[in-house]
Design an enzyme around this catalytic site. Structure first.
Site: not given
Ligand code: FAD
Length: 279
Positions: A10, A12, A103, A143, A159, A170, A210, A260
């Site tokens: 895939s 991106e 973010d 993370h 999730k 990542q 980055f 990916h």
């Molecule tokens: P989450 O899974 O919610 O995690 C975020 C943080 O919160 C982590 O530190 C986790 O340990 C913590 N956490 C989660 N749940 C809990 C809980 N219940 N209690 C306490 N802590 C918790 N960013 C963009 O803006 N746009 C994009 O298109 C984009 N694409 C991406 C694609 C991929 C494949 C990846 C790996 C990252 C991408 N990102 C993108 C970056 C991503 O948005 C950031 O890394 C963001 O900081 C975390 O998103 P997440 O969905 O992993 O968050």
């Protein structure tokens, strides 16, 4: 090095900000379609890009007859806006989402009605049942905001339990971090495929910038080699191709369920790596 079986790929992209960028990406996509990607995904809200840009790029990919995944971040969003965006994506014919927290730019407060990506996955499943295949993010090197590696793993599990179908990691340059993460996921009884995210190395400063921001580690030996090349771009690119091809080969040999590619809207490096792998 050649592969024996086809690895699902895939690719991106990010939404271009100018009309020249849109045209350039069109050409890049045509070149990359030669790899027959399972799907192409488009980032959402990263680097100040707009949701409209994401949806337009997703539309273009679908119109080219290729499966498209829209990234979808929930930070700062309300249930009402997410509901409306899901309806738009569904009407566009999108079948796959990458569900993320996202973010906020520094200086912005949290706000919004979603705290974590797991909340978004729960909401999407409740609202749209199985209409979308849901990808989520995974962090083999943890993370950057996680309280601990264990709590990050729990966050990943949340999730999956909320309904994610598969995950994309990542990027990383240390295959052991990926294999350990997959082992831990397996040990928790979570059965979804975790596809490694691959960042080709085409520039030294861009990669350092980055990686600092997203918490991906550049191993010392790679960093020092890249620094030693200075502005010698051909050497950086040649080294990057060797390193990333080796990484992909290790991942494939260890059973990674796909690759990916973070294309950065460029085709050359991804095409060359896949050629060397025999994809
Ligand atoms: P989450 O899974 O919610 O995690 C975020 C943080 O919160 C982590 O530190 C986790 O340990 C913590 N956490 C989660 N749940 C809990 C809980 N219940 N209690 C306490 N802590 C918790 N960013 C963009 O803006 N746009 C994009 O298109 C984009 N694409 C991406 C694609 C991929 C494949 C990846 C790996 C990252 C991408 N990102 C993108 C970056 C991503 O948005 C950031 O890394 C963001 O900081 C975390 O998103 P997440 O969905 O992993 O968050």
């Amino acid at each position: 090095m050649t592969m024996t079986t086809a690895t699902p790929l895939s690719i991106e992209f990010f939404p271009p900000k100018t009309s020249e960028g849109v045209e350039k990406l069109r050409l890049v996509r045509q070149q990359l379609y030669a790899l027959k990607p399972e799907f192409c995904s488009v980032t959402f809200g990263a680097g100040g890009s707009t949701q409209e840009g994401t949806f337009n790029t997703v539309r273009d990919i679908l119109a080219e007859g290729v499966s498209a995944a829209s990234h979808f971040s929930c930070i700062g969003a309300t249930r009402a806006t997410v509901r409306a965006q899901l309806a738009t994506l569904k009407a566009m014919g999108v079948k796959r989402l990458v569900a993320l927290r996202g973010d906020l730019p520094s200086g912005y407060g949290a706000g919004g009605e979603f705290q974590y990506a797991s909340d978004l996955v729960t909401f999407i499943r409740a609202e749209t049942s199985d209409d979308f295949h849901l990808e989520v993010a995974a962090y083999p090197e943890v993370h950057p905001q996680a309280k601990s590696p264990a709590s990050d793993l729990q966050a990943f599990a949340a999730k999956v339990k909320a309904g994610a179908n598969s995950a994309i990691t990542q990027y990383f340059y240390n295959a052991d971090a990926y294999f350990r993460f997959v082992e831990e996921v397996d040990a928790m009884g979570l059965t979804i495929p975790v596809v490694p995210g691959i960042m080709p190395i085409t520039s030294s400063t861009q990669l350092m910038r980055f990686s600092d921001a997203c918490g991906a580690e550049i191993p010392r030996w790679i960093r020092l080699r890249l620094q030693s090349f200075g502005d010698d771009l051909p050497s950086i690119k040649a080294f990057g191709l060797d390193v990333v091809t080796d990484l992909c080969a290790q991942l494939q040999a260890g059973g990674a369920p796909g690759l990916h590619f973070y294309s950065m809207n460029q085709s050359v490096a991804t095409l060359e790596i896949c050629k060397r792998l025999g994809c």
